[in-house]
Design a protein around this motif. Structure first.
Motif, PDB file in Angstrom:
ATOM      1  N   GLU A 211      24.229 -29.080  26.027  1.00  0.00           N
ATOM      2  CA  GLU A 211      24.213 -28.933  28.239  1.00  0.00           C
ATOM      3  C   GLU A 211      23.816 -30.627  27.396  1.00  0.00           C
ATOM      4  OE1 GLU A 211      22.692 -26.448  30.453  1.00  0.00           O
ATOM      5  OE2 GLU A 211      22.489 -28.133  32.069  1.00  0.00           O
TER       6      GLU A 211
ATOM      7  N   LEU B 118      27.787 -21.704  27.960  1.00  0.00           N
ATOM      8  CA  LEU B 118      27.552 -21.532  26.284  1.00  0.00           C
ATOM      9  C   LEU B 118      28.443 -21.393  25.636  1.00  0.00           C
ATOM     10  CD1 LEU B 118      24.998 -18.310  27.289  1.00  0.00           C
ATOM     11  CD2 LEU B 118      24.770 -20.280  26.535  1.00  0.00           C
TER      12      LEU B 118
ATOM     13  N   GLU C 200      10.407 -27.181  18.213  1.00  0.00           N
ATOM     14  CA  GLU C 200      11.042 -26.372  19.752  1.00  0.00           C
ATOM     15  C   GLU C 200       9.671 -26.812  21.054  1.00  0.00           C
ATOM     16  OE1 GLU C 200      13.121 -24.685  21.623  1.00  0.00           O
ATOM     17  OE2 GLU C 200      11.650 -24.753  23.050  1.00  0.00           O
TER      18      GLU C 200
END
Ligand code: FAD
Length: 389
Positions: A354, A367, A34
């Motif tokens: 996305e 979502l 991340e």
């Protein structure tokens, strides 16, 4: 160099959901890279912090992109499909929007993160993937390297770079031979011709709005419209904004939805007959700034004023940019992935969320796609390793 069975790049909604599903299989070693210092930041901010996670109406017309049959198969079946991973209680509002019953999205992103970690996934923060080479080796911006048999790219789109989504991560897939379709901001404020928004800045009204493109109404939404110095914002505007992501057109605002033009005209005629004049003819019916704008445009004939209130048109000249948008129209070509979102070009490379050329309307569709696409990917990977989703 540390090695994983599956390396997920991006701990957003899709990456966290994939990590939770995959880490249920004890024999798999799962790593998550991340870029930022926290997981699920956009999920935490979604729906004004309340997390509009899905929608009861999953008609494919709410999705956009280059491979809608694929989206239909993955995301248009069960509104609660991908949400089982949250094991939460859900409520829906009058418009079919599904929320967690506690209406606190940040609690969900925290729960997903904690669950994935408890199940053994290693989530590494401040690790911005800079390149992925076949095989796979992932090189991070800080020089560290990780290897894996399988990579899932969940790095999101280009909307709102404060969430570490500046669009640079598309290059990870492009570097492996994938193509990127043209990118546009969507679910975003609209810029309009300024002639008919003069004097309206700051005014908010409950309206129905329609997007008219090439003379055809292509989208309609209800909710608030907020006038600004560049055009219009507000829920209703976000609702129709996908129609203007890559083209211009006309926004038709209906100021008094649910009241017919005839009823409005009759009221104005009565008022005129009993001595109301000037902008007072609309006093209490609409905000005085709207009254002035409408009368300026329509003149004083009651039927023309009523017509103008029912169809206040603004030329849409564009949208605000990616920094204002909630999602990205376009992304990694969804024609280049299998029905389980595995790359057709590079075996064991997957995509969820996305990053792909898939975007949804306002109302929980994005979502829902993130969660359902993560589920499809996890199912396929677990099938390869003989585990359960
Ligand atoms: C303000 C706001 C409100 C929204 N509200 C809603 C809503 O109510 N309902 C709805 O359906 N949708 C909503 N959306 C859209 C929705 O949040 C996104 O579509 C969804 O989060 C996408 O999930 P994702 O996992 O694909 O990407 P993201 O959630 O954006 O996660 C991508 C992750 O990848 C990380 N990353 C990026 N590049 C790298 C890299 N190179 N290396 C490592 N990590 C990287 C990022 O830090 C991030 O954590 C909203 C969006 C915004 C901005």
């Amino acid at each position: 160099m540390k090695n994983y069975d599956v390396l997920i790049v991006g701990a957003g909604a899709a990456g966290l959901a994939a990590a939770c599903r995959l880490s249920r299989c004890e024999k798999l070693k799962i790593g998550v890279l991340e870029a930022s210092e926290r997981a699920g930041r956009k999920l935490a901010a979604s729906g004004n912090g309340q997390g509009n996670l899905s929608n009861l109406d999953l008609d494919i017309s709410h999705y956009h992109g280059g491979n809608l049959p694929l989206v239909q198969k993955i995301a248009c079946n069960d509104p609660y499909g991908g949400l089982d991973i949250l094991d939460c209680l859900f409520v829906s509002d009058g418009r079919g929007r599904i929320y967690p019953s506690g209406r606190q999205a940040s609690a969900l992103s925290e729960a997903l993160y904690v669950t994935a970690e408890k199940q053994g996934a290693e989530i590494l923060f401040n690790k911005r993937a800079a390149a992925v080479s076949r095989g796979f080796t992932v090189l991070c911006a800080d020089g560290s390297r990780y290897s894996a048999d399988c990579v899932v790219l969940c790095t999101g789109g280009k909307a709102q770079k404060q969430y570490f989504t500046d669009g640079s991560a598309y290059s990870l897939a492009v570097g492996l031979g994938h193509t990127l379709t043209p990118l546009f901001p969507s679910l975003v404020q609209l810029k309009t011709d300024k002639t008919h928004i003069k004097g309206l800045k700051g005014v908010r009204a409950d309206c129905a709005v329609s997007a008219v493109v090439d003379g055809r109404t292509v989208k309609r939404a209800e909710g608030d419209v907020i006038f600004t110095d560049y055009g219009v914002s507000g829920n209703a505007v976000f609702g129709v904004s996908p129609a203007f992501a890559s083209q211009t057109g006309v926004l038709s605002i209906e100021f008094l939805p649910g009241i017919s033009a005839d009823k409005i005209a009759a009221t104005l005629e009565r008022r005129a007959a009993s001595g109301f004049f000037g902008e007072n003819i609309l006093a209490g019916i609409v905000h005085s700034a709207i009254a002035r704008a409408v009368l300026r445009r329509a003149g004083s004939s009651p039927s023309a004023v009523a017509e103008c209130l029912k169809n206040y048109t603004l030329e849409v000249t564009g949208t605000l940019g990616f920094d204002s948008a909630q999602v990205t129209r376009g992304g990694i070509n969804a024609g280049e992935v299998s029905e389980k979102l595995e790359s057709k070009l590079v075996k064991n490379l997957y995509f969820a969320g996305e990053i792909l050329d898939v975007d949804g309307d306002c109302g929980g569709y994005n979502l829902h796609w993130a969660f359902e696409s993560a589920r499809a990917v996890a199912e396929d990977i677990l099938a390869k390793y003989g585990g359960k989703v």
